[in-house]
Scaffold this motif. Structure first.
Motif, mmCIF file in Angstrom:
data_model
loop_
_atom_site.group_PDB
_atom_site.id
_atom_site.type_symbol
_atom_site.label_atom_id
_atom_site.label_comp_id
_atom_site.label_asym_id
_atom_site.label_seq_id
_atom_site.Cartn_x
_atom_site.Cartn_y
_atom_site.Cartn_z
ATOM 1 N N TYR A 59 0.859 -1.188 0.000
ATOM 2 C CA TYR A 59 0.000 0.000 0.000
ATOM 3 C C TYR A 59 0.890 1.230 0.000
ATOM 4 C CZ TYR A 59 -3.822 -3.095 1.522
ATOM 5 O OH TYR A 59 -4.757 -4.092 1.630
ATOM 6 N N VAL A 86 3.576 0.483 2.801
ATOM 7 C CA VAL A 86 3.325 -0.580 3.777
ATOM 8 C C VAL A 86 3.297 -1.909 3.037
ATOM 9 C CG1 VAL A 86 1.683 -1.540 5.432
ATOM 10 C CG2 VAL A 86 1.961 0.944 5.260
ATOM 11 N N ALA A 115 2.051 -5.120 3.142
ATOM 12 C CA ALA A 115 1.022 -5.851 3.898
ATOM 13 C C ALA A 115 1.132 -7.356 3.687
ATOM 14 C CB ALA A 115 -0.369 -5.352 3.508
ATOM 15 N N ALA A 131 -2.360 -11.771 14.304
ATOM 16 C CA ALA A 131 -2.633 -10.582 15.101
ATOM 17 C C ALA A 131 -3.158 -9.467 14.203
ATOM 18 C CB ALA A 131 -1.353 -10.129 15.808
ATOM 19 N N GLY A 147 -3.202 -6.357 12.050
ATOM 20 C CA GLY A 147 -2.141 -5.777 11.236
ATOM 21 C C GLY A 147 -1.258 -6.796 10.535
ATOM 22 N N SER A 148 -1.533 -8.091 10.723
ATOM 23 C CA SER A 148 -0.678 -9.126 10.134
ATOM 24 C C SER A 148 -0.957 -9.373 8.648
ATOM 25 C CB SER A 148 -0.823 -10.441 10.917
ATOM 26 O OG SER A 148 -2.160 -10.892 10.884
ATOM 27 N N GLY A 149 -2.070 -8.819 8.133
ATOM 28 C CA GLY A 149 -2.364 -8.950 6.704
ATOM 29 C C GLY A 149 -3.571 -9.816 6.376
ATOM 30 N N LYS A 150 -4.356 -10.199 7.398
ATOM 31 C CA LYS A 150 -5.507 -11.088 7.176
ATOM 32 C C LYS A 150 -6.529 -10.467 6.217
ATOM 33 C CE LYS A 150 -6.771 -11.319 11.482
ATOM 34 N NZ LYS A 150 -5.799 -10.354 12.048
ATOM 35 N N SER A 151 -6.906 -9.227 6.485
ATOM 36 C CA SER A 151 -7.930 -8.593 5.633
ATOM 37 C C SER A 151 -7.409 -8.381 4.218
ATOM 38 C CB SER A 151 -8.379 -7.257 6.225
ATOM 39 O OG SER A 151 -9.038 -7.473 7.439
ATOM 40 N N THR A 152 -6.138 -8.044 4.110
ATOM 41 C CA THR A 152 -5.534 -7.869 2.788
ATOM 42 C C THR A 152 -5.597 -9.178 2.005
ATOM 43 O OG1 THR A 152 -4.067 -6.171 3.660
ATOM 44 C CG2 THR A 152 -3.420 -7.199 1.581
HETATM 45 P P1 ADP Z 1 -5.299 -7.473 9.608
HETATM 46 O O1 ADP Z 1 -6.590 -7.695 8.892
HETATM 47 O O2 ADP Z 1 -4.571 -8.736 9.922
HETATM 48 O O3 ADP Z 1 -5.486 -6.638 10.823
HETATM 49 P P2 ADP Z 1 -4.616 -5.792 7.340
HETATM 50 O O4 ADP Z 1 -4.544 -6.648 6.147
HETATM 51 O O5 ADP Z 1 -5.850 -4.987 7.541
HETATM 52 O O6 ADP Z 1 -4.310 -6.669 8.640
HETATM 53 O O7 ADP Z 1 -3.374 -4.790 7.331
HETATM 54 C C1 ADP Z 1 -2.029 -5.187 7.077
HETATM 55 C C2 ADP Z 1 -1.138 -3.947 7.057
HETATM 56 O O8 ADP Z 1 -1.493 -3.152 5.898
HETATM 57 C C3 ADP Z 1 -1.331 -3.040 8.261
HETATM 58 O O9 ADP Z 1 -0.083 -2.483 8.574
HETATM 59 C C4 ADP Z 1 -2.294 -1.983 7.770
HETATM 60 O O10 ADP Z 1 -2.094 -0.780 8.472
HETATM 61 C C5 ADP Z 1 -1.902 -1.854 6.316
HETATM 62 N N1 ADP Z 1 -3.031 -1.475 5.450
HETATM 63 C C6 ADP Z 1 -4.186 -2.185 5.270
HETATM 64 N N2 ADP Z 1 -4.984 -1.591 4.370
HETATM 65 C C7 ADP Z 1 -4.331 -0.459 3.970
HETATM 66 C C8 ADP Z 1 -4.624 0.590 3.041
HETATM 67 N N3 ADP Z 1 -5.764 0.595 2.330
HETATM 68 N N4 ADP Z 1 -3.717 1.575 2.894
HETATM 69 C C9 ADP Z 1 -2.552 1.561 3.585
HETATM 70 N N5 ADP Z 1 -2.205 0.602 4.464
HETATM 71 C C10 ADP Z 1 -3.086 -0.404 4.652
#
Ligand code: ADP
Ligand code: MG
Length: 247
Positions: free
Chosen positions: A16, A23, A25, A44, A46-51
């Protein structure tokens, strides 16, 4: 020839932003999931699950690497084609149910079929069958506010199932539920897994992950653990026949 895996994630990265504020991810995630597997993705905040979830769900594409869903390279498709693939191949289950208020359970479950152009009588029959599969045959005329949280989530599972997707993708599906409802919903997923459905589920909770056949753990955008708990073609480890919803 062995069939293509349902999910084939090949050295995927996701970055990102750019330059010093970039970042990372996902840092080279590779993952194959065969038909009938039931995978819990843990990690945990911020580990990248949603990504990873967004990529698996065709809601986003990798920065580098490839993602093949049921044999199709998602990165090679334009956005319109991606949304068609998403609607055909994936059933989403969200933490917050996302049901339409003031619409019956039956109408909610019919909705993805209506979007898909399936005609009225077929739609109704398939939606009733999906509601029966989640043990709600006797609640089809109830609106969301007339159902418990667990029942609402089971309606959402029926809605995800009704299009016969290649993959059920669930993001913290029990995150808003009490323990009784959690047991009900996990029981439904256990039975779907036993019937051969492919399931990927994100969770924070060990008790939830214990139901999966395989547990994947993410740390800082990398898979640090990929552990099998039960064979792909066997029952999930916590599987149990329960009185409710087994008709
Ligand atoms: P999780 O779901 O495990 O909490 P995310 O996949 O949401 O983790 O996030 C992984 C990393 O990517 C984090 O450091 C988060 O701050 C960053 N991040 C997620 N989405 C975005 C975005 N749209 N823009 C910038 N950074 C992002
Ligand atoms: Mg997240």
């Amino acid at each position: 020839m062995t069939p293509a895996p349902v999910l084939d994630v090949r050295v995927v990265t996701k970055v990102y932003g750019m330059g010093e504020t970039a970042v990372h991810a996902l840092r080279g995630v590779s993952l194959r999931v065969d038909q009938g597997d039931y995978v819990a993705i843990m990690g945990a905040s911020g580990s990248g699950k949603s990504t990873l979830m967004n990529i698996l769900g065709c809601l986003d594409v990798p920065s580098t690497g490839n993602y093949l869903l049921d044999g199709t390279d998602v990165g090679s498709l334009d956005e319109g084609q991606q949304s068609i693939l998403r609607n055909r191949k994936i059933g989403f289950i969200f933490q917050s149910f996302n049901l339409i208020p003031r619409m019956s359970a039956l109408a909610n479950v019919e909705l993805p079929l209506a979007y898909g152009g399936v005609r009225g009588s077929t739609r109704r029959r398939r939606a009733l069958a999906a509601l029966d599969q989640v043990g709600l045959a006797d609640r089809v005329d109830h609106e969301p506010n007339e159902l418990s949280g667990g029942q609402q989530q089971r309606v959402a599972v029926a809605r995800a199932l009704v299009t016969a997707p290649a993959l059920l993708l669930a993001d913290e599906p029990t995150g808003n539920l009490d323990s009784k409802s959690t047991t009900d919903v996990l029981g439904v997923l256990d039975r779907l897994s036993l019937s051969g459905r492919t399931i990927a589920l994100i969770t924070h909770e060990d008790d939830v992950a214990a139901h999966a056949k395989r547990v994947i753990r993410l740390v800082d955008g990398q898979i640090i653990e990929d552990r099998r708990q039960a064979p792909v073609d066997g029952p999930p480890p916590r599987f149990a026949w329960t009185a409710e919803g087994t008709r």
